[in-house]
Design an enzyme around this catalytic site. Structure first.
Site, PDB file in Angstrom:
ATOM      1  N   HIS A   1     -62.876 -19.860 -41.646  1.00 11.12           N
ATOM      2  CA  HIS A   1     -62.866 -20.489 -40.322  1.00 11.12           C
ATOM      3  C   HIS A   1     -63.658 -21.802 -40.414  1.00 11.12           C
ATOM      4  CE1 HIS A   1     -64.075 -20.955 -36.069  1.00 11.12           C
ATOM      5  NE2 HIS A   1     -63.033 -20.207 -35.780  1.00 11.12           N
TER       6      HIS A   1
ATOM      7  N   ASP B   1     -69.852 -13.680 -43.203  1.00 10.75           N
ATOM      8  CA  ASP B   1     -69.465 -13.927 -41.815  1.00 10.75           C
ATOM      9  C   ASP B   1     -68.590 -12.741 -41.397  1.00 10.75           C
ATOM     10  OD1 ASP B   1     -68.130 -14.608 -39.530  1.00 10.75           O
ATOM     11  OD2 ASP B   1     -67.309 -16.498 -40.290  1.00 10.75           O
TER      12      ASP B   1
ATOM     13  N   GLN C   1     -65.058 -11.224 -37.816  1.00  6.31           N
ATOM     14  CA  GLN C   1     -63.801 -10.460 -37.686  1.00  6.31           C
ATOM     15  C   GLN C   1     -63.906  -9.097 -38.350  1.00  6.31           C
ATOM     16  OE1 GLN C   1     -61.380 -11.426 -35.847  1.00  6.31           O
ATOM     17  NE2 GLN C   1     -61.643 -13.635 -35.683  1.00  6.31           N
TER      18      GLN C   1
ATOM     19  N   LYS D   1     -66.614 -10.866 -29.830  1.00  4.14           N
ATOM     20  CA  LYS D   1     -65.453 -10.280 -30.512  1.00  4.14           C
ATOM     21  C   LYS D   1     -65.605  -8.765 -30.647  1.00  4.14           C
ATOM     22  CE  LYS D   1     -64.614 -14.405 -33.326  1.00  4.14           C
ATOM     23  NZ  LYS D   1     -63.504 -15.121 -32.709  1.00  4.14           N
TER      24      LYS D   1
ATOM     25  N   CYS E   1     -58.318 -22.563 -36.276  1.00  8.22           N
ATOM     26  CA  CYS E   1     -59.554 -23.126 -36.841  1.00  8.22           C
ATOM     27  C   CYS E   1     -59.642 -22.837 -38.337  1.00  8.22           C
ATOM     28  CB  CYS E   1     -60.810 -22.595 -36.136  1.00  8.22           C
ATOM     29  SG  CYS E   1     -60.875 -23.023 -34.416  1.00  8.22           S
TER      30      CYS E   1
END
Ligand code: 7TS
Length: 409
Positions: free
Chosen positions: A120, A197, A200, A223, A364
């Protein structure tokens, strides 16, 4: 609908064009259960004050609520101490904090930062800025046609020159679940630190920072059922302790002189200004909710949705699915696709007329789009409150797209 969790999400009762909302943009943000909405409301009704500053009981209540949220978050990812949890606005801010504080203080000319091509923008731009400033190098791991990292890149590009490896747990475009433990072992073997990260990842998979031995971890509350505006940076205490502050100002200080200041100990050193206490309370409630549902249940539901969607998509002529097209544990319910000859924005608008919310665009992740040689894709992404009926409605609508645009099939 047999899904027992839907009733907890009031927004899922909405209609658009008299059609029930089919929300398939969970990778962008999740919906919020009643319990999270109520926890935030209760905080503002009963506990709101500026934390840390007041010596009166209400301010102490706000401080306690905020610090309880920090402990709950620490436990959720199995951090050693709640001092290792820094609240940020989101993953983007957490990644910037690491780049500007840690990265800027350790990186030298010629050093390398390694990231996958599928990242991203939030995990690309802070590193681009940093390497420019330092005369360092940003090096990419590339993917095979199914979206998996090339083995030879993991082997050959993480070297003695590598100081930082920063990688998404799960791709927000292809849904690939990356081999985090393998990457961490390889990076540590050359003395590099690893940032994961999990924006997700953590909504769908449990994360244990001790088991991974990860150096930094970032995620966004919104999220994973929590409100927008609250995010998390985890860092190993010894790393955070040695890092300079990122933002400076109120509440992150110990003492301020005319020309100098000393800084507060962790975690406050990295939390300048009035924090988002309501957001942190919402995050704590979201964690409670996820723990109550259980990751096993979340995964079972999502695997069924993913398998059904991949099977149905494979049977529509003129639909191309990007990344892994077969089901498997290293692929989650984030599916990018295109309808041949149709711009993704048109596909999304046609589905929207049927009340179906999907994403269309570059997500993105423009370097990935360039690598895949596509301008944009449509993306459907699932969460545990989605149903097989949601997928069927989506597939039914998708089958109409080319006909509506005059293709005759
Ligand atoms: N990292 C990953 C892997 C993401 O998917 C996103 C957001 C971010 C970082 C940034 O999160 P934020 O909360 O700081 O904005 N991804 C998406 C998406 O795929 N569609 O909308 C936002």
């Amino acid at each position: 609908m047999s899904n027992p969790f839907r009733k907890d999400f009031p927004i899922l009762d909405s209609t658009f064009n008299n059609k029930p909302l089919v929300y398939l943009d969970n990778a962008a943000t999740s919906q919020k259960p009643d319990s999270v909405i109520k926890a935030v409301e209760d905080y503002y009704r009963k506990q709101n004050a500026n934390p840390y500053r007041g010596l009166y009981q209400l301010s102490v209540a706000a401080t306690d609520a905020y610090e309880e949220a920090r402990s709950i978050t620490a436990e959720f990812i199995n951090a050693k101490s709640s001092k290792e949890i820094i609240f940020t606005r989101n993953s983007t801010e957490a990644l910037n904090l690491i780049a500007y504080s840690y990265g800027r203080s350790v990186l030298k000319a010629g050093d390398e930062i390694v990231i996958p091509i599928s990242e991203h923008h939030s995990n690309i731009l802070p590193w681009q800025q940093l390497v420019k400033e330092k005369g360092a190098v940003l090096s990419y791991l590339y993917l095979d046609k199914n979206g998996y990292l090339l083995e030879e890149d993991i082997e050959n590009k993480i070297t003695e020159r590598t100081k930082i490896v920063s990688i998404a747990h799960v791709s927000n475009v292809l849904g690939t679940v990356y081999p985090i433990e393998k990457i961490i072992q390889k990076a540590h073997s050359v003395g590099a630190v690893v940032i994961v990260d999990t924006a997700q990842g953590i909504p769908h998979y449990p994360v244990d920072v001790k088991q991974w031995d990860v150096d930094f971890l970032v995620f966004s509350g919104h999220k994973m059922l929590a409100p927008m505006g609250i995010g998390v940076l985890y860092g190993k205490e010894e790393l955070l302790d040695n890092m300079p502050p990122f933002l400076t100002g109120g509440e992150m200080i110990e003492y301020v002189y005319e020309q100098e200041a000393t800084f507060a100990p962790l975690p406050n050193k990295f939390e300048a200004g009035t924090p988002n206490v309501g957001g942190a309370v919402g995050l704590a409630e979201a964690i409670r909710y996820i723990n109550q549902v259980g990751y096993d249940t979340i995964q079972n539901i999502e695997e069924e949705l993913r398998d059904h969607a991949l099977k149905e998509l494979s049977q529509i002529p003129d639909v191309v699915v990007y990344g892994e097209t077969k089901a498997g544990r290293d692929r989650c319910g984030v599916i990018s696709f295109n309808v041949e000859g149709v711009h993704p924005h048109d596909t999304s608008s046609i589905l929207d007329a049927d009340g179906i919310a999907i994403r269309a665009g570059h997500h993105c992740a423009q370097p990935l789009m360039n690598y895949m040689d596509v301008a944009a894709t449509c993306r459907a992404s699932f969460y545990f409150y989605n149903t097989i009926e949601d997928i069927d409605t989506f597939i039914h609508s998708l089958k109409k797209v080319r006909r509506w645009l005059g293709y005759g099939n």
